[in-house]
Design a protein around this motif. Structure first.
Motif, PDB file in Angstrom:
ATOM      1  N   THR A   1       0.950  -1.209  -0.158  1.00  0.00           N
ATOM      2  CA  THR A   1      -0.055   0.021  -0.058  1.00  0.00           C
ATOM      3  C   THR A   1       0.726   1.140  -0.177  1.00  0.00           C
ATOM      4  O   THR A   1       0.354   2.434   0.162  1.00  0.00           O
ATOM      5  N   GLY A   2       1.981   1.112  -0.169  1.00  0.00           N
ATOM      6  CA  GLY A   2       3.073   2.181  -0.203  1.00  0.00           C
ATOM      7  C   GLY A   2       3.651   2.815   1.146  1.00  0.00           C
ATOM      8  O   GLY A   2       3.387   2.083   2.120  1.00  0.00           O
ATOM      9  N   THR A   3       4.369   3.901   0.963  1.00  0.00           N
ATOM     10  CA  THR A   3       4.938   4.517   2.200  1.00  0.00           C
ATOM     11  C   THR A   3       4.641   5.886   2.290  1.00  0.00           C
ATOM     12  O   THR A   3       4.199   6.470   1.241  1.00  0.00           O
TER      13      THR A   3
ATOM     14  N   LEU B   1       2.981   9.960  -0.551  1.00  0.00           N
ATOM     15  CA  LEU B   1       2.718   8.515  -0.913  1.00  0.00           C
ATOM     16  C   LEU B   1       3.340   8.025  -1.980  1.00  0.00           C
ATOM     17  O   LEU B   1       3.228   8.553  -3.093  1.00  0.00           O
TER      18      LEU B   1
ATOM     19  N   LYS C   1       3.537   4.947  -4.067  1.00  0.00           N
ATOM     20  CA  LYS C   1       2.917   3.656  -4.394  1.00  0.00           C
ATOM     21  C   LYS C   1       3.782   2.428  -4.864  1.00  0.00           C
ATOM     22  O   LYS C   1       3.316   1.470  -4.580  1.00  0.00           O
TER      23      LYS C   1
ATOM     24  N   GLY D   1       6.153  -0.206   0.371  1.00  0.00           N
ATOM     25  CA  GLY D   1       5.262  -1.233   1.234  1.00  0.00           C
ATOM     26  C   GLY D   1       6.119  -1.538   2.459  1.00  0.00           C
ATOM     27  O   GLY D   1       7.012  -0.705   2.774  1.00  0.00           O
ATOM     28  N   THR D   2       5.561  -2.604   2.999  1.00  0.00           N
ATOM     29  CA  THR D   2       6.301  -3.056   4.360  1.00  0.00           C
ATOM     30  C   THR D   2       6.335  -4.488   4.270  1.00  0.00           C
ATOM     31  O   THR D   2       5.569  -5.269   3.749  1.00  0.00           O
TER      32      THR D   2
ATOM     33  N   GLN E   1       0.438   1.439   5.734  1.00  0.00           N
ATOM     34  CA  GLN E   1       1.718   2.291   5.380  1.00  0.00           C
ATOM     35  C   GLN E   1       2.795   2.164   6.255  1.00  0.00           C
ATOM     36  O   GLN E   1       2.447   2.280   7.456  1.00  0.00           O
TER      37      GLN E   1
ATOM     38  N   SER F   1       5.898   4.432   7.598  1.00  0.00           N
ATOM     39  CA  SER F   1       6.112   6.159   7.601  1.00  0.00           C
ATOM     40  C   SER F   1       7.286   6.462   8.256  1.00  0.00           C
ATOM     41  O   SER F   1       7.608   5.860   9.215  1.00  0.00           O
TER      42      SER F   1
ATOM     43  N   ARG G   1       4.789   2.917  12.106  1.00  0.00           N
ATOM     44  CA  ARG G   1       4.181   1.723  11.276  1.00  0.00           C
ATOM     45  C   ARG G   1       3.127   1.039  12.522  1.00  0.00           C
ATOM     46  O   ARG G   1       3.438   1.182  13.528  1.00  0.00           O
TER      47      ARG G   1
END
Length: 430
Positions: free
Chosen positions: A126-128, A177, A179, A182-183, A279, A281, A292
């Protein structure tokens, strides 16, 4: 008074990939390639070599994972720490844009391995979020946004209600953001790489620290306490955990640290509002705070600096300060885990890929971007060894000069981090 906090790494206790037992080397072995270091770089190298049918032996001083590969924040980041234009300024146009391109695509390499080999590491795509905590920080995000968009990256800058909804806090004024990112659980990812490498035919030995290396005709002989591996090529993948003077990787980084705290699992509306899309962060502070959630709903906070050796009360005071600033609706949070990992820093904030001697490949200086950088460097090393072509590496092989006064760099960084955190605990800096 906080009584539940213990100094142990969360990721080791929540990994869905089970720990596998690898033997210690106690014999003399032959290989085409010997990899030193069982972190992400070394395992990615071994995996991709084995995939190509190359006989590869990997030697790890501890268990898998025992270094930064299992102790980091778990962010699958795109690019390097510094913005794309700064990378070009540091490396030159050709090398800089090459690094931007290769490392910009690195998250897809990580997620591709996870999917292809069914690595159970709680991956999210879902991104960072890079969090603008001040007007100056938001201006920096706008500059980074423009630079990334010029290079076609799928990034956007969220403000106002959209920013508050995606972060769960009103204290952030803008969020970048990305895209592509992720994590994951880094321990589980590292264990999954090891499992896959052995399945493909690589041989892994743990508790087998290399004590020296010798040139024998046109091959290399690597010594351990109870064994020896003779190989045509060697990959030194020890990065921030390089300790031996004979290992030239040590001359090309200075050591930094990163500590983290994880809460007990959190439930309720206030908790669910924090990073609802999971996400990872970090904010734009001079000394960043990372934020996170994990798969069980824990809140994870971290920052640059060494947590080991500091009183637990100091660490919880820092975490309480950051949590209360960003997420006051949570009320009192009980912290359950804390741990520290090492980072290989370079003065220019860019990595180094080099050949310290004929037949030996080395990389270091990931500057906190180990998951993605280590994965693509490992694939690039395997490609270079088998084809002689280095296009999959973020940078061409070079002969960088050793870093001077490395202990002074480390002391200066750690001293600055500690002073900054003390200011946060005293609420002088927020």
């Amino acid at each position: 008074m906080q009584t539940t906090l213990s100094e142990r790494c969360l990721w080791l206790h929540t990994s869905a990939e089970a720990p596998l037992k690898y033997p210690a080397l106690n014999s003399q072995e032959e290989a085409e390639v010997c990899v030193v270091g069982g972190g992400i770089t070394g395992l990615s190298t071994a995996l991709h070599l084995a995939e190509k049918g190359i006989k590869v032996i990997l030697l790890e001083a501890g268990e898998i994972p025992s270094g930064g590969s299992g102790r980091n924040v778990g962010l699958v980041n795109a690019g390097l720490w510094i913005p794309p234009d700064d990378i070009v300024a540091a490396l030159g146009a050709e090398k800089g844009e090459r690094a931007n391109t290769v490392l910009g695509g690195a998250p897809s390499k990580v997620f591709g391995l996870i999917e292809r080999h069914a690595i159970a590491c709680d991956a999210t795509r879902t991104g960072t979020l890079h969090l603008g905590h001040s007007s100056k920080g938001c201006q920096a995000l706008e500059r980074r946004l423009n630079q990334l968009q010029k290079r076609g990256a799928p990034v956007s800058l969220l403000t106002g209600e959209a920013c508050e909804q995606i972060t769960g806090t009103s204290k952030i004024h803008a969020a970048l953001l990305d895209k592509r990112a992720g994590t994951l659980n880094p321990c589980a990812y590292t264990r999954g790489l090891a499992r896959t490498a052995t399945h493909l035919g690589a041989t892994l030995y743990c508790q087998s620290a290399v004590t020296g290396i010798e040139r024998q005709a046109d091959r290399w002989s690597l010594l351990t306490q109870n064994g020896r591996v003779t190989a045509d090529r060697v990959v030194m993948a020890t990065n921030a955990y390089t300790e031996d003077d004979w290992n030239q990787v040590r001359q090309h980084f200075f050591t930094g640290y990163y500590y983290q705290l994880a809460s007990q699992p959190l439930t309720g509306a206030a908790a669910e509002a924090i990073l609802p899309d999971k996400q990872g962060s970090w904010d734009t502070r001079t000394v960043l705070s990372s934020i996170r959630r994990d798969k069980d709903g824990r809140l994870l906070l971290g920052s640059l600096g060494k947590g080991e050796g500091k009183p637990l009360a100091y660490l919880t005071r820092w975490a309480d300060t950051i949590q209360n600033h960003y997420f006051p609706a949570l009320g009192k949070v009980r912290w359950e885990y804390t741990w520290t990992g090492k980072i290989a820093f370079t003065p220019e904030h860019t990595l180094r890929i080099f050949e310290p001697a004929p037949g030996i490949l080395s990389a270091t200086g990931y500057n906190g971007r180990g998951i993605t950088t280590g994965t693509v460097v490992g694939e690039g090393f395997a490609h270079y060894i088998t084809t002689g072509e280095d296009s999959l590496l973020p940078l061409p092989l070079s002969q960088p000069k050793p870093i001077k006064a490395r202990p002074l760099w480390s002391c200066a960084y750690e001293g600055g981090f500690s002073l900054y955190h003390a200011g946060q605990c005293l609420r002088v800096l927020i």
